[in-house]
Design a protein around this motif. Structure first.
Motif, PDB file in Angstrom:
ATOM      1  N   VAL A  93      13.392 -13.666  -4.520  1.00 19.46           N
ATOM      2  CA  VAL A  93      12.053 -13.296  -4.143  1.00 19.46           C
ATOM      3  C   VAL A  93      12.290 -11.690  -3.952  1.00 19.46           C
ATOM      4  N   THR A  94      11.476 -10.788  -4.467  1.00 18.80           N
ATOM      5  CA  THR A  94      11.538  -9.314  -3.982  1.00 18.80           C
ATOM      6  C   THR A  94      10.275  -8.801  -3.806  1.00 18.80           C
ATOM      7  N   GLY A  95      10.542  -7.501  -3.053  1.00 18.32           N
ATOM      8  CA  GLY A  95       9.068  -7.033  -2.674  1.00 18.32           C
ATOM      9  C   GLY A  95       9.455  -5.533  -2.305  1.00 18.32           C
ATOM     10  N   PRO A  96       8.679  -4.803  -1.898  1.00 15.47           N
ATOM     11  CA  PRO A  96       8.860  -3.272  -1.781  1.00 15.47           C
ATOM     12  C   PRO A  96       9.808  -3.030  -0.560  1.00 15.47           C
TER      13      PRO A  96
ATOM     14  N   ARG B 103       0.919  -1.177  -0.178  1.00 10.67           N
ATOM     15  CA  ARG B 103       0.039   0.212  -0.050  1.00 10.67           C
ATOM     16  C   ARG B 103       0.760   1.157   0.042  1.00 10.67           C
ATOM     17  N   TYR B 104       1.922   1.235   0.830  1.00  7.01           N
ATOM     18  CA  TYR B 104       2.733   2.498   1.038  1.00  7.01           C
ATOM     19  C   TYR B 104       3.707   2.500  -0.145  1.00  7.01           C
ATOM     20  N   ALA B 105       3.822   1.633  -0.868  1.00  5.05           N
ATOM     21  CA  ALA B 105       5.011   1.808  -2.080  1.00  5.05           C
ATOM     22  C   ALA B 105       4.017   2.442  -3.005  1.00  5.05           C
ATOM     23  N   GLY B 106       2.940   2.683  -2.838  1.00  2.58           N
ATOM     24  CA  GLY B 106       2.118   3.647  -3.843  1.00  2.58           C
ATOM     25  C   GLY B 106       2.245   3.079  -5.462  1.00  2.58           C
ATOM     26  N   GLY B 107       2.195   1.660  -5.436  1.00  6.31           N
ATOM     27  CA  GLY B 107       2.143   1.003  -6.742  1.00  6.31           C
ATOM     28  C   GLY B 107       3.540   1.160  -7.498  1.00  6.31           C
ATOM     29  N   VAL B 108       4.403   1.320  -6.856  1.00  4.29           N
ATOM     30  CA  VAL B 108       5.976   1.335  -7.350  1.00  4.29           C
ATOM     31  C   VAL B 108       6.491  -0.077  -6.930  1.00  4.29           C
ATOM     32  N   SER B 109       6.631  -0.864  -8.184  1.00  6.72           N
ATOM     33  CA  SER B 109       7.189  -2.197  -7.713  1.00  6.72           C
ATOM     34  C   SER B 109       8.780  -2.147  -8.013  1.00  6.72           C
ATOM     35  N   PHE B 110       9.563  -2.948  -7.126  1.00  5.58           N
ATOM     36  CA  PHE B 110      10.879  -2.882  -7.041  1.00  5.58           C
ATOM     37  C   PHE B 110      11.232  -3.668  -8.262  1.00  5.58           C
ATOM     38  N   GLU B 111      10.734  -4.687  -8.940  1.00  3.34           N
ATOM     39  CA  GLU B 111      11.138  -5.017 -10.121  1.00  3.34           C
ATOM     40  C   GLU B 111      11.077  -3.997 -11.245  1.00  3.34           C
ATOM     41  N   ARG B 112       9.926  -3.020 -11.323  1.00  4.06           N
ATOM     42  CA  ARG B 112       9.929  -2.064 -12.363  1.00  4.06           C
ATOM     43  C   ARG B 112      11.159  -1.308 -12.166  1.00  4.06           C
ATOM     44  N   SER B 113      11.335  -0.732 -10.959  1.00  7.48           N
ATOM     45  CA  SER B 113      12.600   0.122 -10.621  1.00  7.48           C
ATOM     46  C   SER B 113      13.932  -0.638 -11.384  1.00  7.48           C
ATOM     47  N   LEU B 114      13.973  -1.664 -11.171  1.00  8.46           N
ATOM     48  CA  LEU B 114      15.202  -2.377 -11.753  1.00  8.46           C
ATOM     49  C   LEU B 114      15.171  -2.293 -13.259  1.00  8.46           C
TER      50      LEU B 114
END
Length: 364
Positions: free
Chosen positions: A343-346, A43-54
């Motif tokens: 395995v990744t996450g916020p 919720r607090y990551a605001g829809g920004v995924s770690f994988e997308r940032s990579l």
């Protein structure tokens, strides 16, 4: 739950610093649940995924590049209940690794390419088989690290422990949030700073942290509030100067570690209204150089019950490794284990923000 997470803010009374802080588990707090923690982080990551940032930085999702460090959580029992603890460890926790599971870890060490055993907790020394396990690991030629909270050395369990650790050339990585009593005690409890200083002086007396002794003493600092740690090299110089001048204490290296938004620290972020801002800081401070050096690429984490994880943080969020077998006693394919997808996450933004953060300090 409201947008600011206020539904999770508890009406339970807050103990004063002079009283022992109960664990989230003991309080039946909502964030004692790993499921609740993962949902809140999403919720607090605001829809920004770690994988997308990579991907935005031309990077693939992290994969293991070998098996160098086996980090083993010997149990969640601890003599302290620190406000920032991502393990939710404390005296009321009873999860302790059995000797049978330790033997399975030794079998894995014998069959795989690990060269380092990293013992953590809770207070790993509170496991009744701690000394036996250290002896077995050293007999195999393993480099052994003990993540020590310092005050455990002043308890009955710690009697003779500094000498035992020195005899077996165990490297110490010791928690000391700050060089001031106020900031340390605010995070770890009244009197912890003074007891930590006494423990460090005892370690120095038998050679730990002294030049030429061969006994490595590393200190670890993490911020007292909702912000990233300062520059590691600069803080190390300041700490060495201050501790030497005030207490005649020496140490080898300082590690800076970012507080991970997990368990009791996540609970504090919600209670203090800092969760949204802190997650935004982590996301906006993503550093691709730090992402290249994340510890999970060469580490395997073993939970107190023998379950396997990519790192200690995934362990606390109950995110097991994605292989056919995820228990240390039933590993059947070391090759897939050493090249597995991580395995990744916020929460992974915590390891890749700013100068980066790992069990070995800053990564960039």
């Amino acid at each position: 739950m409201t947008a600011d997470g206020s539904a999770l803010r508890s009406s339970r009374p807050k103990p004063s610093r002079s009283k022992r802080l109960p664990t989230l588990r003991a309080q039946n707090a909502p964030l004692a649940s790993a499921d609740a923690q993962r949902a809140l982080l999403e919720r607090y990551a605001g829809g920004v995924s770690f994988e997308r940032s990579l991907r935005e930085h031309g990077m693939d999702g992290p994969r293991a590049t070998g098996l160098r460090t086996l980090q083993i959580n010997l149990g969640k029992m601890c003599n302290q209940t620190c406000r920032h603890c991502h393990v939710d460890a404390g005296p009321d926790r009873r999860e302790i690794m059995t000797q049978e599971t330790m033997r399975a870890c030794l079998t894995l060490l014998e069959n795989a390419e690990f060269d380092t055993v990293d013992l953590t907790g809770g207070a790993p020394e509170m496991n009744p088989h701690f000394r036996w396990f250290v002896e077995e690991c050293r007999r195999m030629g393993m480099r052994v690290i003990d993540r020590c909270n310092l005050t455990i050395l002043l308890t009955p369990i710690g009697r003779g422990l500094p000498e035992f650790l020195a005899e077996h050339q165990v490297e110490l990585i010791c928690s000391l949030p700050h060089v001031s009593a106020l900031n340390t005690d605010r995070q770890r409890g009244d009197g912890v700073f003074d007891r930590s200083i006494v423990a460090l002086q005892r370690l120095n007396k038998i050679g730990y942290g002294r030049e030429g002794s061969g006994l490595s003493l590393v200190l670890v600092t993490n911020p007292a509030g909702a912000f990233l740690p300062g520059p590691q090299s600069l803080l190390e110089r300041e700490w060495k100067k201050t501790l030497k001048e005030r207490f005649d204490i020496e140490f080898n290296t300082l590690f800076t570690i970012t507080n991970m938004p997990i368990s009791r620290y996540l609970d504090w972020l919600v209670e203090s209204g800092n969760c949204a801002r802190y997650m935004d800081v982590l996301v906006q401070s993503f550093n691709p150089r730090a992402a290249e050096g994340v510890m999970c690429k060469t580490m395997l984490s073993v939970g107190w019950d023998g379950c396997l994880y990519d790192c200690d943080f995934n362990q606390m969020l109950e995110l097991p490794i994605q292989t056919t077998e995820s228990h240390v006693a039933r590993i059947d394919d070391l090759d897939s284990l050493s090249t597995r997808e991580i395995v990744t996450g916020p929460h992974c933004f915590g390891c890749t923000a700013g100068s980066g953060s790992s069990c070995g300090g800053a990564t960039a």
